[in-house]
Design a protein around this motif. Structure first.
Motif, PDB file in Angstrom:
ATOM      1  N   ALA A 100      84.814  76.772  24.439  1.00 27.43           N
ATOM      2  CA  ALA A 100      83.690  76.230  23.679  1.00 27.43           C
ATOM      3  C   ALA A 100      82.884  75.257  24.529  1.00 27.43           C
ATOM      4  O   ALA A 100      81.812  74.832  24.121  1.00 27.43           O
ATOM      5  CB  ALA A 100      84.207  75.532  22.427  1.00 27.43           C
ATOM      6  N   SER A 101      83.412  74.908  25.700  1.00 30.91           N
ATOM      7  CA  SER A 101      82.701  73.988  26.588  1.00 30.91           C
ATOM      8  C   SER A 101      82.821  74.489  28.022  1.00 30.91           C
ATOM      9  O   SER A 101      83.679  75.317  28.340  1.00 30.91           O
ATOM     10  CB  SER A 101      83.290  72.575  26.491  1.00 30.91           C
ATOM     11  N   TYR A 102      81.955  73.956  28.854  1.00 30.64           N
ATOM     12  CA  TYR A 102      81.973  74.353  30.257  1.00 30.64           C
ATOM     13  C   TYR A 102      83.273  73.929  30.932  1.00 30.64           C
ATOM     14  O   TYR A 102      83.804  74.659  31.778  1.00 30.64           O
ATOM     15  CB  TYR A 102      80.763  73.778  30.981  1.00 30.64           C
ATOM     16  N   LEU A 103      83.822  72.788  30.554  1.00 27.36           N
ATOM     17  CA  LEU A 103      85.100  72.339  31.115  1.00 27.36           C
ATOM     18  C   LEU A 103      86.204  73.356  30.823  1.00 27.36           C
ATOM     19  O   LEU A 103      87.033  73.650  31.688  1.00 27.36           O
ATOM     20  CB  LEU A 103      85.474  70.960  30.574  1.00 27.36           C
ATOM     21  N   GLN A 104      86.200  73.915  29.644  1.00 23.11           N
ATOM     22  CA  GLN A 104      87.197  74.930  29.304  1.00 23.11           C
ATOM     23  C   GLN A 104      86.997  76.204  30.133  1.00 23.11           C
ATOM     24  O   GLN A 104      87.973  76.857  30.516  1.00 23.11           O
ATOM     25  CB  GLN A 104      87.143  75.247  27.812  1.00 23.11           C
ATOM     26  N   VAL A 105      85.755  76.546  30.407  1.00 22.57           N
ATOM     27  CA  VAL A 105      85.479  77.702  31.279  1.00 22.57           C
ATOM     28  C   VAL A 105      86.062  77.441  32.660  1.00 22.57           C
ATOM     29  O   VAL A 105      86.730  78.313  33.236  1.00 22.57           O
ATOM     30  CB  VAL A 105      83.958  77.982  31.372  1.00 22.57           C
ATOM     31  N   ILE A 106      85.829  76.245  33.202  1.00 22.32           N
ATOM     32  CA  ILE A 106      86.346  75.896  34.532  1.00 22.32           C
ATOM     33  C   ILE A 106      87.869  75.915  34.534  1.00 22.32           C
ATOM     34  O   ILE A 106      88.491  76.481  35.447  1.00 22.32           O
ATOM     35  CB  ILE A 106      85.817  74.511  34.981  1.00 22.32           C
ATOM     36  N   ILE A 107      88.497  75.326  33.526  1.00 23.54           N
ATOM     37  CA  ILE A 107      89.965  75.305  33.466  1.00 23.54           C
ATOM     38  C   ILE A 107      90.508  76.726  33.381  1.00 23.54           C
ATOM     39  O   ILE A 107      91.461  77.089  34.087  1.00 23.54           O
ATOM     40  CB  ILE A 107      90.451  74.435  32.283  1.00 23.54           C
ATOM     41  N   GLY A 108      89.898  77.562  32.547  1.00 25.11           N
ATOM     42  CA  GLY A 108      90.330  78.960  32.444  1.00 25.11           C
ATOM     43  C   GLY A 108      90.179  79.693  33.763  1.00 25.11           C
ATOM     44  O   GLY A 108      91.071  80.440  34.186  1.00 25.11           O
ATOM     45  N   ARG A 109      89.069  79.470  34.433  1.00 27.10           N
ATOM     46  CA  ARG A 109      88.823  80.146  35.715  1.00 27.10           C
ATOM     47  C   ARG A 109      89.788  79.671  36.794  1.00 27.10           C
ATOM     48  O   ARG A 109      90.250  80.469  37.618  1.00 27.10           O
ATOM     49  CB  ARG A 109      87.366  79.898  36.134  1.00 27.10           C
ATOM     50  N   LEU A 110      90.110  78.386  36.806  1.00 27.39           N
ATOM     51  CA  LEU A 110      91.063  77.870  37.792  1.00 27.39           C
ATOM     52  C   LEU A 110      92.467  78.417  37.538  1.00 27.39           C
ATOM     53  O   LEU A 110      93.194  78.735  38.492  1.00 27.39           O
ATOM     54  CB  LEU A 110      91.064  76.339  37.794  1.00 27.39           C
ATOM     55  N   LEU A 111      92.849  78.526  36.276  1.00 32.23           N
ATOM     56  CA  LEU A 111      94.155  79.130  35.974  1.00 32.23           C
ATOM     57  C   LEU A 111      94.170  80.605  36.368  1.00 32.23           C
ATOM     58  O   LEU A 111      95.189  81.110  36.861  1.00 32.23           O
ATOM     59  CB  LEU A 111      94.489  78.968  34.493  1.00 32.23           C
ATOM     60  N   GLN A 112      93.054  81.287  36.158  1.00 33.50           N
ATOM     61  CA  GLN A 112      92.969  82.678  36.610  1.00 33.50           C
ATOM     62  C   GLN A 112      93.179  82.760  38.124  1.00 33.50           C
ATOM     63  O   GLN A 112      93.897  83.626  38.607  1.00 33.50           O
ATOM     64  CB  GLN A 112      91.609  83.274  36.271  1.00 33.50           C
ATOM     65  N   ALA A 113      92.545  81.875  38.850  1.00 37.65           N
ATOM     66  CA  ALA A 113      92.673  81.883  40.315  1.00 37.65           C
ATOM     67  C   ALA A 113      94.102  81.589  40.737  1.00 37.65           C
ATOM     68  O   ALA A 113      94.617  82.211  41.670  1.00 37.65           O
ATOM     69  CB  ALA A 113      91.721  80.868  40.934  1.00 37.65           C
ATOM     70  N   ALA A 114      94.741  80.644  40.053  1.00 31.20           N
ATOM     71  CA  ALA A 114      96.130  80.318  40.387  1.00 31.20           C
ATOM     72  C   ALA A 114      97.036  81.532  40.194  1.00 31.20           C
ATOM     73  O   ALA A 114      97.993  81.729  40.952  1.00 31.20           O
ATOM     74  CB  ALA A 114      96.613  79.144  39.535  1.00 31.20           C
ATOM     75  N   GLY A 115      96.735  82.352  39.197  1.00 28.31           N
ATOM     76  CA  GLY A 115      97.530  83.556  38.978  1.00 28.31           C
ATOM     77  C   GLY A 115      97.126  84.709  39.879  1.00 28.31           C
ATOM     78  O   GLY A 115      97.968  85.390  40.470  1.00 28.31           O
ATOM     79  N   ALA A 116      95.823  84.931  40.016  1.00 27.19           N
ATOM     80  CA  ALA A 116      95.328  86.067  40.811  1.00 27.19           C
ATOM     81  C   ALA A 116      95.639  85.916  42.291  1.00 27.19           C
ATOM     82  O   ALA A 116      95.760  86.917  43.007  1.00 27.19           O
ATOM     83  CB  ALA A 116      93.827  86.230  40.611  1.00 27.19           C
ATOM     84  N   SER A 117      95.798  84.688  42.748  1.00 28.50           N
ATOM     85  CA  SER A 117      96.090  84.490  44.172  1.00 28.50           C
ATOM     86  C   SER A 117      97.468  85.005  44.555  1.00 28.50           C
ATOM     87  O   SER A 117      97.778  85.123  45.736  1.00 28.50           O
ATOM     88  CB  SER A 117      95.945  83.011  44.547  1.00 28.50           C
ATOM     89  N   SER A 118      98.289  85.343  43.575  1.00 23.48           N
ATOM     90  CA  SER A 118      99.613  85.892  43.876  1.00 23.48           C
ATOM     91  C   SER A 118      99.567  87.373  44.224  1.00 23.48           C
ATOM     92  O   SER A 118     100.464  87.887  44.883  1.00 23.48           O
ATOM     93  CB  SER A 118     100.551  85.693  42.680  1.00 23.48           C
ATOM     94  N   ILE A 119      98.530  88.066  43.808  1.00 24.24           N
ATOM     95  CA  ILE A 119      98.538  89.530  43.857  1.00 24.24           C
ATOM     96  C   ILE A 119      98.570  90.080  45.282  1.00 24.24           C
ATOM     97  O   ILE A 119      99.471  90.850  45.629  1.00 24.24           O
ATOM     98  CB  ILE A 119      97.350  90.101  43.055  1.00 24.24           C
TER      99      ILE A 119
END
Length: 189
Positions: A100-119
């Motif tokens: 609902a906010s830009y901060l939540q978008v950033i947090i979601g994207r950073l968590l995605q990166a933390a997971g995707a960097s394992s692949i």
């Protein structure tokens, strides 16, 4: 060398297919948001320098995470690291999708990166551990070809630039029509 030693077993084929799908998913996830930056900027009334953190933060964490996951393979199993990475990716996707906010978008994207960097690092390292020496080269070549395929698939997705809602990037939904026609190259580049 006989053809028997060059053949992949059923489990090796399944593992290679899974690794290829994860690499495609990871590569598409990496740049899907680039297409949606203007929409995110408009939805949250951001300047280009503010909205660029969606890409910058992801890239920084991908670089850090790739080395970190590679080093963690000395202490943890591939399965544990893959599960952790995919959970982080999924959790980040859920946070971003319901943002609902830009901060939540950033947090979601950073968590995605933390997971995707394992692949990528775990996929290539898994080849050295789980495949016979006679087929390792072929499997590594297949994984590398998959990266090239995913890169081209990303280019084809650009066709839907206006049709992609940025929230859908978190769940990787694409329109139901074909992404790229075989003879429609000029549209896909």
């Amino acid at each position: 060398m006989d053809t028997q030693s060059m053949a992949l077993s059923g489990n090796e084929r399944k593992l290679m297919g899974t690794l290829c799908l994860l690499i495609i998913f990871g590569n598409i996830n990496m740049t899907m948001f680039n297409l949606s930056i203007p929409s995110i900027s408009a939805d949250f009334a951001l300047t280009s320098s503010q909205v660029s953190w969606v890409m910058v933060g992801y890239s920084i964490l991908m670089a850090i995470g790739a080395g970190t996951y590679g080093k963690l393979t000395e202490s943890f199993s591939f399965r544990q690291l893959y599960v952790i990475g995919l959970i982080l990716l999924a959790f980040g996707s859920m946070i971003g999708f319901f943002a609902a906010s830009y901060l939540q978008v950033i947090i979601g994207r950073l968590l995605q990166a933390a997971g995707a960097s394992s692949i990528s690092p775990l996929s290539y390292a898994a080849v050295t551990l789980y495949f016979k020496p006679t087929v390792k080269g072929r499997v590594l070549g297949t994984l590398s070809a998959t990266i090239a395929f995913a890169f081209r698939l990303r280019a084809c997705v650009r066709r839907f630039r206006g049709a992609i809602l940025w929230l859908a990037c978190f769940v990787h939904r694409v329109q139901s029509e074909p992404i790229c026609y075989p003879y429609d190259i000029q549209v896909c580049s």
